[in-house]
Write a protein that holds these residues in place. Structure first.
Motif, PDB file in Angstrom:
ATOM      1  N   VAL A  99       0.852  -1.187   0.000  1.00  0.00           N
ATOM      2  CA  VAL A  99       0.000   0.000   0.000  1.00  0.00           C
ATOM      3  C   VAL A  99       0.888   1.237   0.000  1.00  0.00           C
ATOM      4  CG1 VAL A  99      -1.751   1.327   1.229  1.00  0.00           C
ATOM      5  CG2 VAL A  99      -1.875  -1.172   1.199  1.00  0.00           C
ATOM      6  N   LEU A 143       3.765   6.167   9.721  1.00  0.00           N
ATOM      7  CA  LEU A 143       3.814   5.776   8.318  1.00  0.00           C
ATOM      8  C   LEU A 143       4.618   6.791   7.513  1.00  0.00           C
ATOM      9  CD1 LEU A 143       0.081   4.757   7.782  1.00  0.00           C
ATOM     10  CD2 LEU A 143       2.043   3.202   7.933  1.00  0.00           C
ATOM     11  N   ILE A 191      -6.829   3.815   6.777  1.00  0.00           N
ATOM     12  CA  ILE A 191      -5.610   3.188   7.296  1.00  0.00           C
ATOM     13  C   ILE A 191      -5.957   2.125   8.342  1.00  0.00           C
ATOM     14  CG2 ILE A 191      -3.519   3.609   8.659  1.00  0.00           C
ATOM     15  CD1 ILE A 191      -3.407   6.394   7.244  1.00  0.00           C
ATOM     16  N   ARG A 235      -5.224  -1.911   8.171  1.00  0.00           N
ATOM     17  CA  ARG A 235      -4.445  -2.573   9.220  1.00  0.00           C
ATOM     18  C   ARG A 235      -5.181  -3.736   9.877  1.00  0.00           C
ATOM     19  NH1 ARG A 235      -1.256   2.709  11.756  1.00  0.00           N
ATOM     20  NH2 ARG A 235       0.749   2.151  10.783  1.00  0.00           N
ATOM     21  N   PHE A 291       2.902  -1.214   4.153  1.00  0.00           N
ATOM     22  CA  PHE A 291       2.849   0.199   3.794  1.00  0.00           C
ATOM     23  C   PHE A 291       4.254   0.623   3.375  1.00  0.00           C
ATOM     24  CE2 PHE A 291      -0.942   0.069   6.480  1.00  0.00           C
ATOM     25  CZ  PHE A 291      -1.807   0.936   5.822  1.00  0.00           C
TER      26      PHE A 291
END
Length: 273
Positions: free
Chosen positions: A14, A63, A246, A250, A257
């Motif tokens: 991702v 992230l 997100i 997850r 990611f």
């Protein structure tokens, strides 16, 4: 298609990408917008509020994102560029003034590429590894130019859901392609212009499309390339929407990611193996 063997046994990759256009989005669409502060203020919001809030969200979620930035934006908003770089995020090339490439003028295409490179080097000392064409407008010259200037990857085309290697006209290897699609872009749903009005979709609608696309690409073992813009995704409720997306991702095991350069490098390694 065969699922890709992503790093650490991940089922899919991702990318969270942010096209930091600022005012160039409006100046490139209509030069007359330079006289229209109200129109330009949407781009200014992206720089003034959107980017800092996105960086805050990414920091809280631990992230890294990939920011594709026109050279004009880098020149005007060096402080925002420095903040992006300080956060450890990737900075990619996105033209100079968000120009829509005209295949009949290859010299202008080269000029925009060079000017963008100069701006990113001058403002934050970055030689970008990745390129995304403004509005997905490209020419037959583009891939050859990217190879000439040493780019690792391109993220401008929509012909797959997994990375692949470009082949140049002479049969040699070109950059890696990281495909995207309008359905995973926030602009078709929420970018509004008074000269070309269209409905602004609800966050629930956008989120439902993104979740469904993710779920199937996850099943296929491909690449989920989310394309957003600080002046759009940086609105308060849309930041909350991104955070919810997100969290949804997850909840799935084995999701990686990654930045664009990480994805391209990993795929190139698999290709070599």
């Amino acid at each position: 298609m065969t699922p890709i063997s992503w790093p650490n046994g991940a089922r899919c990759a991702v990318m969270l990408t942010f096209d930091f256009d600022a005012e160039t989005l409006w100046l490139s669409r209509d030069p007359d917008n330079a006289r229209r502060p109200g129109v330009l203020s949407q781009g200014i919001y992206g720089a003034r509020t959107g980017v800092p809030k996105i960086l805050e969200l990414l920091r809280e979620e631990d992230l890294k994102g990939t920011f594709f930035v026109p050279g004009w934006t880098a020149d005007k908003y060096q402080d925002r560029m420095e903040a992006i770089a300080a956060g450890g995020h990737e900075i990619g090339h996105h033209g100079y003034l968000h120009e829509w490439i005209d295949p009949d003028y290859p010299d202008k295409e080269r000029e925009a590429l060079e000017k963008g490179l100069e701006s990113l080097q001058r403002t934050v000392g970055v030689k970008p590894k990745g390129y995304r064409s403004p509005a997905g407008e490209t020419s037959g010259n583009m891939i050859g130019l990217l190879q000439e200037y040493g780019f690792l990857y391109d993220s401008s085309l929509m012909d797959h859901i997994s990375p692949y290697r470009h082949t140049l006209d002479d049969g040699s290897r070109g950059p890696v392609e990281l495909p995207w699609h309008w359905s995973l872009d926030d602009a078709p749903y929420a970018l509004f212009a008074i000269k070309t009005p269209r409905p602004i979709f609800t966050n629930e609608h956008i989120l439902s499309v993104w979740k469904e696309e993710f779920s199937e690409i996850y099943r296929w073992g491909g690449l989920v390339n989310i394309v957003t813009h600080p002046q759009i995704i940086g609105r308060p409720s849309r930041l909350a929407m991104l955070r919810e997306f997100i969290a949804f991702v997850r909840r799935h095991p084995d999701v990686w990611f990654a930045t664009g350069s990480e994805v391209a490098s990993a795929w190139a390694g698999l290709e070599g193996a």
